[in-house]
Each structure stands twice: as C-alpha cells, then as structure tokens.
Scaffold this motif. Structure first.
Motif, PDB file in Angstrom:
ATOM      1  N   PRO A  29      -2.988  -5.998  12.294  1.00  0.00           N
ATOM      2  CA  PRO A  29      -3.644  -6.509  13.499  1.00  0.00           C
ATOM      3  C   PRO A  29      -4.264  -5.372  14.327  1.00  0.00           C
ATOM      4  N   ALA A  30      -5.338  -5.678  15.028  1.00  0.00           N
ATOM      5  CA  ALA A  30      -6.068  -4.682  15.823  1.00  0.00           C
ATOM      6  C   ALA A  30      -5.159  -4.017  16.857  1.00  0.00           C
ATOM      7  N   GLU A  31      -4.255  -4.788  17.461  1.00  0.00           N
ATOM      8  CA  GLU A  31      -3.359  -4.233  18.472  1.00  0.00           C
ATOM      9  C   GLU A  31      -2.443  -3.165  17.868  1.00  0.00           C
ATOM     10  N   MET A  32      -1.995  -3.389  16.636  1.00  0.00           N
ATOM     11  CA  MET A  32      -1.119  -2.424  15.981  1.00  0.00           C
ATOM     12  C   MET A  32      -1.891  -1.155  15.626  1.00  0.00           C
ATOM     13  N   ILE A  33      -3.138  -1.307  15.207  1.00  0.00           N
ATOM     14  CA  ILE A  33      -3.975  -0.140  14.905  1.00  0.00           C
ATOM     15  C   ILE A  33      -4.177   0.696  16.164  1.00  0.00           C
TER      16      ILE A  33
END
Length: 64
Positions: A29-33
């Motif tokens: 997910p973008a938030e984890m990246i």
C-alpha cells in the motif's frame, strides 16, 4: 578448395543480470511505502536497503 564453416555463438537475449541475489516483488500500500521512505531517510538508506533491514529486524524479533 573447401571452406570451413564456423559455428556462430548465439547472443544472449535480455539485460544482463545485475545481482546474484534473487529478486522479491510484491504489492505494498502507498501508505506503507511512504512510511518506509521516511524510515529510510531517517537512517540515510535507499528504499531497497531500508526494506531489507526492516525485514531482517522483523525476522530477528520473531526468532527471539
């Protein structure tokens, strides 16, 4: 006069390998990246090195 026939060595296709370790890919997910990139910046690391270190940290905690 006979002519000799030379066997042509076929060219290898594709880009040459850049590393010896196998590649691992997955969807994140973008938030984890973004969180990984922030952690990498705090530790002065590339994203790839940060991911490797975070995985190792997780494995070390699980094994102890």
């Amino acid at each position: 006069m006979s002519t000799s026939i030379k066997k042509a060595i076929p060219k290898k296709r594709g880009r040459p390998a850049t590393g010896k370790d196998p590649m691992l890919a997955g969807r994140v997910p973008a938030e984890m990246i973004e969180a990984v990139e922030r952690w990498a910046a705090q530790h002065n690391l590339t994203r790839s090195e940060a991911i490797r270190r975070l995985i190792q940290l997780g494995l070390d905690v699980e094994c102890n």
